[in-house]
Design an enzyme around this catalytic site. Structure first.
Site, PDB file in Angstrom:
ATOM      1  N   LYS A 104     -11.853   4.643 -10.495  1.00 47.58           N
ATOM      2  CA  LYS A 104     -11.800   5.302  -9.183  1.00 47.58           C
ATOM      3  C   LYS A 104     -12.408   6.700  -9.190  1.00 47.58           C
ATOM      4  CE  LYS A 104      -8.078   2.992  -6.726  1.00 47.58           C
ATOM      5  NZ  LYS A 104      -6.852   3.153  -5.957  1.00 47.58           N
ATOM      6  N   LYS A 146     -11.620  -3.358  -1.168  1.00 43.87           N
ATOM      7  CA  LYS A 146     -11.811  -2.777   0.166  1.00 43.87           C
ATOM      8  C   LYS A 146     -12.722  -1.557   0.101  1.00 43.87           C
ATOM      9  CE  LYS A 146      -6.967  -1.485  -0.310  1.00 43.87           C
ATOM     10  NZ  LYS A 146      -5.666  -1.964   0.074  1.00 43.87           N
ATOM     11  N   LYS A 201     -14.603  -7.059  -9.038  1.00 45.00           N
ATOM     12  CA  LYS A 201     -13.521  -7.619  -8.208  1.00 45.00           C
ATOM     13  C   LYS A 201     -13.747  -7.306  -6.725  1.00 45.00           C
ATOM     14  CE  LYS A 201     -10.282  -3.885  -8.014  1.00 45.00           C
ATOM     15  NZ  LYS A 201      -9.068  -3.410  -7.561  1.00 45.00           N
TER      16      LYS A 201
HETATM   17  P1  TYM Z   1      -3.508  -2.444  -3.991  1.00 45.85           P
HETATM   18  O1  TYM Z   1      -3.054  -1.966  -2.653  1.00 45.85           O
HETATM   19  O2  TYM Z   1      -4.793  -1.904  -4.517  1.00 45.85           O
HETATM   20  O3  TYM Z   1      -3.604  -4.006  -4.006  1.00 45.85           O
HETATM   21  C1  TYM Z   1      -2.515  -4.809  -3.570  1.00 45.85           C
HETATM   22  C2  TYM Z   1      -2.394  -6.070  -4.402  1.00 45.85           C
HETATM   23  O4  TYM Z   1      -3.585  -6.864  -4.289  1.00 45.85           O
HETATM   24  C3  TYM Z   1      -4.068  -7.178  -5.597  1.00 45.85           C
HETATM   25  N1  TYM Z   1      -5.531  -7.264  -5.547  1.00 45.85           N
HETATM   26  C4  TYM Z   1      -6.233  -8.308  -5.997  1.00 45.85           C
HETATM   27  N2  TYM Z   1      -5.852  -9.465  -6.569  1.00 45.85           N
HETATM   28  C5  TYM Z   1      -6.822 -10.333  -6.926  1.00 45.85           C
HETATM   29  N3  TYM Z   1      -8.147 -10.093  -6.721  1.00 45.85           N
HETATM   30  C6  TYM Z   1      -8.573  -8.945  -6.148  1.00 45.85           C
HETATM   31  N4  TYM Z   1      -9.858  -8.728  -5.940  1.00 45.85           N
HETATM   32  C7  TYM Z   1      -7.587  -7.980  -5.761  1.00 45.85           C
HETATM   33  N5  TYM Z   1      -7.655  -6.768  -5.168  1.00 45.85           N
HETATM   34  C8  TYM Z   1      -6.381  -6.344  -5.042  1.00 45.85           C
HETATM   35  C9  TYM Z   1      -3.592  -6.019  -6.470  1.00 45.85           C
HETATM   36  O5  TYM Z   1      -3.568  -6.362  -7.837  1.00 45.85           O
HETATM   37  C10 TYM Z   1      -2.210  -5.769  -5.907  1.00 45.85           C
HETATM   38  O6  TYM Z   1      -1.277  -6.688  -6.443  1.00 45.85           O
HETATM   39  N6  TYM Z   1      -0.631   0.386  -6.987  1.00 45.85           N
HETATM   40  C11 TYM Z   1      -0.709  -0.879  -6.283  1.00 45.85           C
HETATM   41  C12 TYM Z   1       0.425  -1.076  -5.307  1.00 45.85           C
HETATM   42  C13 TYM Z   1       1.778  -0.789  -5.848  1.00 45.85           C
HETATM   43  C14 TYM Z   1       2.608  -1.695  -6.537  1.00 45.85           C
HETATM   44  C15 TYM Z   1       3.790  -0.971  -6.843  1.00 45.85           C
HETATM   45  C16 TYM Z   1       2.460  -3.036  -6.918  1.00 45.85           C
HETATM   46  C17 TYM Z   1       2.451   0.401  -5.761  1.00 45.85           C
HETATM   47  N7  TYM Z   1       3.654   0.280  -6.357  1.00 45.85           N
HETATM   48  C18 TYM Z   1       4.840  -1.573  -7.559  1.00 45.85           C
HETATM   49  C19 TYM Z   1       3.515  -3.616  -7.619  1.00 45.85           C
HETATM   50  C20 TYM Z   1       4.669  -2.894  -7.936  1.00 45.85           C
HETATM   51  C21 TYM Z   1      -2.004  -0.937  -5.506  1.00 45.85           C
HETATM   52  O7  TYM Z   1      -2.590   0.075  -5.221  1.00 45.85           O
HETATM   53  O8  TYM Z   1      -2.360  -2.192  -5.076  1.00 45.85           O
END
Ligand code: TYM
Length: 333
Positions: A116, A202, A199
């Site tokens: 990032k 967004k 991957k």
């Molecule tokens: P975030 O908001 O970036 O993404 C949310 C969830 O979507 C999954 N994801 C994907 N899975 C498969 N292929 C992809 N291309 C893909 N893009 C995103 C992410 O792995 C995630 O599960 N820090 C985390 C959110 C968070 C969290 C937590 C998750 C905050 N606290 C505690 C679990 C437990 C995040 O930014 O996800």
């Protein structure tokens, strides 16, 4: 995991577009798990979202939109608690306590921070972005979570949470339950449609990278038609066919058919026919979600009530864990 209480925790950032990577990698796994655990908690992680710049008005709107998406995809507020991270101050307080038990070295190894930040410009990124995995560890550990369903990109963060929990348990005695990531292999990393080596994201430069959960039929058809394919013309997955493997996995997840069955169905038919069928499968699968979303988002008061009920339900768990940790550390009077 023995007879221990099964607690599921997961979350998504309310930072705009949610795409089929978020859906297949995370939300779709959450839905059946609501019935398999003792406590299911789904968080809208707005404090994570502000680790990069956000427009305040859009952020507020996106918090409710993300909540509505959870419900539209099948999270049932009667079975699960849905809440907004910043409405529980325990998360930021816990972050400080965990910060003091984590090293700069281990946070520097987090690959998402490296991804990032622009190489050479790490010094300009916020401390929040660097510390993001500790806030995530706080989310997970506050609720004594056992199951953390996420995509592959979050695995390293869940492992960090586990390591910190173990370290604190060793130092002060048992406080935290050790969490495990729950990851479905075939959709752990849904790849970009325009570049199957990265991957789906967004923050990708092009809208052709992803299918948003609110994309209409025309956009879905256009994006799938333009999706990168591999050399050759066979509809086959394999290590030398990253683009087709990705499209087949997406097809399989949305249709419920196995990759092998889909390969057989399209044997000798070429990419064109496969792609138009894939687009149809995605359009039909997203239709009920989009319909339910429109219903849910139109009732803002109802959404806020759901979030307030969620936060009230889980508050005592967070409060208890935080109080116990502060006591063990020797803080306060
Ligand atoms: P975030 O908001 O970036 O993404 C949310 C969830 O979507 C999954 N994801 C994907 N899975 C498969 N292929 C992809 N291309 C893909 N893009 C995103 C992410 O792995 C995630 O599960 N820090 C985390 C959110 C968070 C969290 C937590 C998750 C905050 N606290 C505690 C679990 C437990 C995040 O930014 O996800």
């Amino acid at each position: 995991m023995g007879n221990k209480k099964k607690v599921l925790f997961s979350g998504i950032q309310p930072s705009g577009v949610l795409h089929i990577g978020n859906f297949l990698g995370a939300i779709k796994q959450w839905v059946p798990m609501q019935d398999e655990v003792d406590e299911a908690i789904y968080c809208v992680v707005d404090l994570h979202a502000i680790t990069v710049p956000q427009d305040p008005k859009e952020l507020k709107e996106n918090i409710l939109k993300t909540t509505a998406t959870y419900i539209a995809c099948g999270i049932d507020p009667k079975k699960s608690s849905i809440f907004v991270q910043s409405t529980r101050p325990e998360h930021t307080e816990m972050t400080w306590l965990l910060n003091c038990h984590a090293s700069i070295g281990e946070l520097s190894r987090m690959t998402q921070f490296k991804d990032k930040t622009v190489s050479g410009k790490e010094q300009a990124s916020t401390i929040g972005l660097f510390d993001y995995p500790i806030l995530m560890a706080s989310d997970i550990l506050l609720y004594q979570s056992t199951h953390v369903p996420v995509g592959d990109d979050q695995k390293q963060h869940v492992e960090l949470a586990r390591n910190i929990a173990q370290r604190i348990n060793n130092k002060y005695g048992e406080i935290f339950t050790l969490p495990e990531p729950v990851i479905k292999k075939s959709v752990a990393r849904v790849m970009g449609l325009d570049d199957p080596t990265k991957k789906m994201s967004k923050s990708a430069g092009s809208g052709l990278n992803y299918i948003a959960l609110d994309d209409g039929a025309d956009d879905i058809k256009r994006k799938i038609t333009k999706a990168v394919t591999d050399s050759g013309s066979e509809v086959k997955s394999g290590p030398d066919k990253p683009a087709l493997t990705n499209l087949l996995n997406i097809y399989s997840e949305f249709s419920g058919k196995s990759v092998t069955d889909i390969e057989v169905e399209f044997a000798g038919k070429g990419y064109g026919e496969f792609k138009s069928s894939l687009a149809e499968v995605i359009i039909e699968s997203l239709k009920p979600i989009q319909k339910k979303y429109e219903e849910v988002i139109s009732d803002k008061a109802g959404l806020i009530k759901i979030l307030n009920t969620g936060t009230e339900k889980i508050a005592p768990i967070a409060h208890k864990t935080l109080r116990e940790l502060k006591e063990k550390i020797g803080l306060g009077l």
